[in-house]
Scaffold this motif. Sequence first.
Motif, PDB file in Angstrom:
ATOM      1  N   ARG A  61       0.844  -1.195   0.000  1.00  0.00           N
ATOM      2  CA  ARG A  61       0.000   0.000   0.000  1.00  0.00           C
ATOM      3  C   ARG A  61       0.878   1.243   0.000  1.00  0.00           C
ATOM      4  O   ARG A  61       2.090   1.166   0.123  1.00  0.00           O
ATOM      5  N   ARG A  62       0.215   2.347  -0.082  1.00  0.00           N
ATOM      6  CA  ARG A  62       0.848   3.665  -0.041  1.00  0.00           C
ATOM      7  C   ARG A  62       1.683   3.917  -1.293  1.00  0.00           C
ATOM      8  O   ARG A  62       2.596   4.719  -1.280  1.00  0.00           O
ATOM      9  N   ALA A  63       1.370   3.228  -2.349  1.00  0.00           N
ATOM     10  CA  ALA A  63       2.003   3.515  -3.633  1.00  0.00           C
ATOM     11  C   ALA A  63       1.501   4.873  -4.111  1.00  0.00           C
ATOM     12  O   ALA A  63       0.470   5.345  -3.647  1.00  0.00           O
ATOM     13  N   PRO A  64       2.201   5.543  -5.026  1.00  0.00           N
ATOM     14  CA  PRO A  64       1.737   6.846  -5.481  1.00  0.00           C
ATOM     15  C   PRO A  64       0.282   6.851  -5.931  1.00  0.00           C
ATOM     16  O   PRO A  64      -0.436   7.806  -5.667  1.00  0.00           O
ATOM     17  N   GLY A  65      -0.174   5.793  -6.571  1.00  0.00           N
ATOM     18  CA  GLY A  65      -1.564   5.753  -7.010  1.00  0.00           C
ATOM     19  C   GLY A  65      -2.534   5.799  -5.839  1.00  0.00           C
ATOM     20  O   GLY A  65      -3.548   6.484  -5.876  1.00  0.00           O
ATOM     21  N   ASP A  66      -2.213   5.064  -4.781  1.00  0.00           N
ATOM     22  CA  ASP A  66      -3.054   5.083  -3.581  1.00  0.00           C
ATOM     23  C   ASP A  66      -2.987   6.444  -2.907  1.00  0.00           C
ATOM     24  O   ASP A  66      -3.980   6.961  -2.415  1.00  0.00           O
ATOM     25  N   PHE A  67      -1.812   7.015  -2.858  1.00  0.00           N
ATOM     26  CA  PHE A  67      -1.632   8.317  -2.221  1.00  0.00           C
ATOM     27  C   PHE A  67      -2.454   9.399  -2.914  1.00  0.00           C
ATOM     28  O   PHE A  67      -3.091  10.223  -2.275  1.00  0.00           O
ATOM     29  N   MET A  68      -2.461   9.370  -4.236  1.00  0.00           N
ATOM     30  CA  MET A  68      -3.178  10.415  -4.969  1.00  0.00           C
ATOM     31  C   MET A  68      -4.682  10.341  -4.713  1.00  0.00           C
ATOM     32  O   MET A  68      -5.369  11.353  -4.783  1.00  0.00           O
ATOM     33  N   LYS A  69      -5.204   9.170  -4.396  1.00  0.00           N
ATOM     34  CA  LYS A  69      -6.625   9.063  -4.060  1.00  0.00           C
ATOM     35  C   LYS A  69      -6.947   9.896  -2.827  1.00  0.00           C
ATOM     36  O   LYS A  69      -8.025  10.469  -2.732  1.00  0.00           O
ATOM     37  N   THR A  70      -6.003   9.972  -1.882  1.00  0.00           N
ATOM     38  CA  THR A  70      -6.263  10.745  -0.662  1.00  0.00           C
ATOM     39  C   THR A  70      -6.322  12.238  -0.952  1.00  0.00           C
ATOM     40  O   THR A  70      -6.958  12.982  -0.208  1.00  0.00           O
ATOM     41  N   LEU A  71      -5.663  12.684  -2.009  1.00  0.00           N
ATOM     42  CA  LEU A  71      -5.689  14.109  -2.337  1.00  0.00           C
ATOM     43  C   LEU A  71      -7.069  14.560  -2.786  1.00  0.00           C
ATOM     44  O   LEU A  71      -7.417  15.730  -2.644  1.00  0.00           O
ATOM     45  N   SER A  72      -7.841  13.634  -3.349  1.00  0.00           N
ATOM     46  CA  SER A  72      -9.169  14.003  -3.826  1.00  0.00           C
ATOM     47  C   SER A  72     -10.216  13.922  -2.715  1.00  0.00           C
ATOM     48  O   SER A  72     -11.356  14.323  -2.918  1.00  0.00           O
ATOM     49  N   GLN A  73      -9.840  13.411  -1.562  1.00  0.00           N
ATOM     50  CA  GLN A  73     -10.754  13.337  -0.435  1.00  0.00           C
ATOM     51  C   GLN A  73     -10.627  14.597   0.415  1.00  0.00           C
ATOM     52  O   GLN A  73      -9.658  15.343   0.286  1.00  0.00           O
ATOM     53  N   LYS A  74     -11.595  14.807   1.277  1.00  0.00           N
ATOM     54  CA  LYS A  74     -11.528  15.951   2.177  1.00  0.00           C
ATOM     55  C   LYS A  74     -10.468  15.689   3.237  1.00  0.00           C
ATOM     56  O   LYS A  74     -10.547  14.725   3.987  1.00  0.00           O
ATOM     57  N   VAL A  75      -9.461  16.531   3.257  1.00  0.00           N
ATOM     58  CA  VAL A  75      -8.394  16.419   4.250  1.00  0.00           C
ATOM     59  C   VAL A  75      -8.141  17.796   4.838  1.00  0.00           C
ATOM     60  O   VAL A  75      -8.525  18.815   4.265  1.00  0.00           O
ATOM     61  N   ALA A  76      -7.481  17.821   5.965  1.00  0.00           N
ATOM     62  CA  ALA A  76      -7.132  19.097   6.591  1.00  0.00           C
ATOM     63  C   ALA A  76      -6.207  19.889   5.674  1.00  0.00           C
ATOM     64  O   ALA A  76      -5.369  19.325   4.969  1.00  0.00           O
ATOM     65  N   LYS A  77      -6.369  21.194   5.674  1.00  0.00           N
ATOM     66  CA  LYS A  77      -5.539  22.065   4.842  1.00  0.00           C
ATOM     67  C   LYS A  77      -4.074  21.942   5.263  1.00  0.00           C
ATOM     68  O   LYS A  77      -3.759  21.901   6.453  1.00  0.00           O
ATOM     69  N   LYS A  78      -3.215  21.885   4.276  1.00  0.00           N
ATOM     70  CA  LYS A  78      -1.772  21.790   4.527  1.00  0.00           C
ATOM     71  C   LYS A  78      -1.073  22.965   3.858  1.00  0.00           C
ATOM     72  O   LYS A  78      -1.465  23.399   2.792  1.00  0.00           O
ATOM     73  N   ASN A  79      -0.043  23.456   4.501  1.00  0.00           N
ATOM     74  CA  ASN A  79       0.720  24.581   3.973  1.00  0.00           C
ATOM     75  C   ASN A  79       1.851  24.047   3.095  1.00  0.00           C
ATOM     76  O   ASN A  79       3.015  24.123   3.442  1.00  0.00           O
ATOM     77  N   VAL A  80       1.472  23.465   1.950  1.00  0.00           N
ATOM     78  CA  VAL A  80       2.429  22.858   1.030  1.00  0.00           C
ATOM     79  C   VAL A  80       2.156  23.395  -0.374  1.00  0.00           C
ATOM     80  O   VAL A  80       1.037  23.337  -0.852  1.00  0.00           O
ATOM     81  N   ALA A  81       3.195  23.934  -1.008  1.00  0.00           N
ATOM     82  CA  ALA A  81       3.086  24.395  -2.393  1.00  0.00           C
ATOM     83  C   ALA A  81       3.795  23.393  -3.295  1.00  0.00           C
ATOM     84  O   ALA A  81       4.934  23.016  -3.027  1.00  0.00           O
ATOM     85  N   HIS A  82       3.138  22.974  -4.374  1.00  0.00           N
ATOM     86  CA  HIS A  82       3.695  21.960  -5.271  1.00  0.00           C
ATOM     87  C   HIS A  82       3.704  22.484  -6.698  1.00  0.00           C
ATOM     88  O   HIS A  82       2.729  23.060  -7.160  1.00  0.00           O
ATOM     89  N   MET A  83       4.811  22.286  -7.384  1.00  0.00           N
ATOM     90  CA  MET A  83       4.925  22.637  -8.805  1.00  0.00           C
ATOM     91  C   MET A  83       5.544  21.470  -9.539  1.00  0.00           C
ATOM     92  O   MET A  83       6.560  20.938  -9.105  1.00  0.00           O
ATOM     93  N   ASP A  84       4.899  21.048 -10.635  1.00  0.00           N
ATOM     94  CA  ASP A  84       5.437  19.979 -11.464  1.00  0.00           C
ATOM     95  C   ASP A  84       5.767  20.556 -12.828  1.00  0.00           C
ATOM     96  O   ASP A  84       4.935  21.171 -13.464  1.00  0.00           O
ATOM     97  N   GLY A  85       6.996  20.362 -13.282  1.00  0.00           N
ATOM     98  CA  GLY A  85       7.437  20.933 -14.548  1.00  0.00           C
ATOM     99  C   GLY A  85       7.445  19.943 -15.682  1.00  0.00           C
ATOM    100  O   GLY A  85       8.048  20.194 -16.717  1.00  0.00           O
ATOM    101  N   GLY A  86       6.825  18.800 -15.517  1.00  0.00           N
ATOM    102  CA  GLY A  86       6.870  17.768 -16.556  1.00  0.00           C
ATOM    103  C   GLY A  86       5.845  17.977 -17.638  1.00  0.00           C
ATOM    104  O   GLY A  86       5.023  18.865 -17.599  1.00  0.00           O
ATOM    105  N   GLY A  87       5.928  17.123 -18.641  1.00  0.00           N
ATOM    106  CA  GLY A  87       5.007  17.248 -19.747  1.00  0.00           C
ATOM    107  C   GLY A  87       4.225  16.013 -20.025  1.00  0.00           C
ATOM    108  O   GLY A  87       4.300  15.000 -19.494  1.00  0.00           O
TER     109      GLY A  87
END
Length: 87
Positions: A61-87
Amino acid sequence: MESKCQVKLTKDPAGRATMGGSSGGSCALIMAWYHPEWYHRVLTWSGTYINQQWPWNPKHRRAPGDFMKTLSQKVAKKNVAHMDGGG
C-alpha cells in the motif's frame, strides 16, 4: 553536516524544499504531504503519480496511485506548495 560543509541549514519549513523527478517526484510530494512541519515547498519534474506496480499486490500500500486518491478526499488544509514541470 553544517560544520563539515561550512553551511548553515534552516529548520524553518518555509525555507526548505524537497524535489525529485519521475518516481522521485512522487516521493518528494509524499514527504511534504506527510511532514508539512519539515517542508512547505515541493518541486517535481515529470512526477509519476500513478500506481506502477505490476503485478498488483495488495500488500504494498501507499504507492503513489493510492496516495493520490487521498488528495481528492476531504483532508485538513496543509501549507504545502507543489509545482510539477513535466510534460
